[in-house]
Motif scaffolding. Structure first.
Motif, PDB file in Angstrom:
ATOM      1  N   LEU A 123      -7.369  -4.276 -15.411  1.00 40.76           N
ATOM      2  CA  LEU A 123      -6.001  -3.780 -15.448  1.00 40.76           C
ATOM      3  C   LEU A 123      -5.677  -2.990 -14.185  1.00 40.76           C
ATOM      4  O   LEU A 123      -4.607  -3.124 -13.604  1.00 40.76           O
ATOM      5  N   VAL A 124      -6.629  -2.191 -13.776  1.00 40.23           N
ATOM      6  CA  VAL A 124      -6.417  -1.356 -12.589  1.00 40.23           C
ATOM      7  C   VAL A 124      -6.228  -2.221 -11.347  1.00 40.23           C
ATOM      8  O   VAL A 124      -5.360  -1.971 -10.516  1.00 40.23           O
ATOM      9  N   LEU A 125      -7.035  -3.290 -11.240  1.00 40.51           N
ATOM     10  CA  LEU A 125      -6.952  -4.163 -10.076  1.00 40.51           C
ATOM     11  C   LEU A 125      -5.594  -4.856 -10.003  1.00 40.51           C
ATOM     12  O   LEU A 125      -5.108  -5.180  -8.929  1.00 40.51           O
ATOM     13  N   LEU A 126      -4.982  -5.092 -11.170  1.00 39.57           N
ATOM     14  CA  LEU A 126      -3.719  -5.804 -11.207  1.00 39.57           C
ATOM     15  C   LEU A 126      -2.530  -4.895 -10.942  1.00 39.57           C
ATOM     16  O   LEU A 126      -1.425  -5.359 -10.709  1.00 39.57           O
TER      17      LEU A 126
ATOM     18  N   ASP B 119      -3.127  -1.717  -2.234  1.00 35.96           N
ATOM     19  CA  ASP B 119      -3.540  -1.290  -0.891  1.00 35.96           C
ATOM     20  C   ASP B 119      -4.842  -0.494  -0.927  1.00 35.96           C
ATOM     21  O   ASP B 119      -5.335  -0.075   0.104  1.00 35.96           O
ATOM     22  N   ARG B 120      -5.352  -0.294  -2.111  1.00 35.73           N
ATOM     23  CA  ARG B 120      -6.621   0.428  -2.226  1.00 35.73           C
ATOM     24  C   ARG B 120      -7.750  -0.496  -2.632  1.00 35.73           C
ATOM     25  O   ARG B 120      -8.870  -0.046  -2.859  1.00 35.73           O
ATOM     26  N   LEU B 121      -7.449  -1.767  -2.725  1.00 38.83           N
ATOM     27  CA  LEU B 121      -8.489  -2.721  -3.110  1.00 38.83           C
ATOM     28  C   LEU B 121      -9.541  -2.807  -2.017  1.00 38.83           C
ATOM     29  O   LEU B 121      -9.238  -2.821  -0.833  1.00 38.83           O
TER      30      LEU B 121
ATOM     31  N   MET C 121     -14.683  -6.734  -6.487  1.00 37.18           N
ATOM     32  CA  MET C 121     -13.499  -6.004  -6.045  1.00 37.18           C
ATOM     33  C   MET C 121     -13.398  -4.701  -6.809  1.00 37.18           C
ATOM     34  O   MET C 121     -13.731  -4.643  -7.991  1.00 37.18           O
ATOM     35  N   PHE C 122     -12.948  -3.665  -6.141  1.00 37.42           N
ATOM     36  CA  PHE C 122     -12.736  -2.407  -6.841  1.00 37.42           C
ATOM     37  C   PHE C 122     -11.593  -1.662  -6.182  1.00 37.42           C
ATOM     38  O   PHE C 122     -11.174  -1.987  -5.071  1.00 37.42           O
TER      39      PHE C 122
END
Ligand code: ZN
Length: 75
Positions: free
Chosen positions: A15-18, A24-26, A37-38
């Motif tokens: 959810l956070v990744l989406l 811009d913090r990926l 990915m985080f």
């Protein structure tokens, strides 16, 4: 201290990744065996691993092993 169960972490991570605000913090995990990915929530944006406790420690241990490996005295 984060004591959230791993499964919940994965779901929350998805959810956070989406979230558009996080795009811009990926970042990509620095571990060559992970590459997950985080979202880098660190203030300095210098986080390197998806999970410091997993990939971070693994990487640190590998480096520590290489640095402290006793020289092989053959013969
Ligand atoms: Zn990782």
């Amino acid at each position: 201290m984060d004591l959230t169960p791993p499964v919940a972490v994965v779901a929350a991570d998805a959810l956070v990744l989406l979230a558009p605000a996080n795009r811009d913090r990926l970042a990509l995990c620095a571990s060559p065996t992970c590459q997950e990915m985080f979202v880098d929530n660190s203030q300095s944006h210098t986080r390197r691993w998806c999970d410091m406790n997993i990939c971070g420690n693994r990487s640190k241990k590998a480096r520590h092993r290489a640095a402290t490996r006793p020289p092989r005295s053959g013969a």
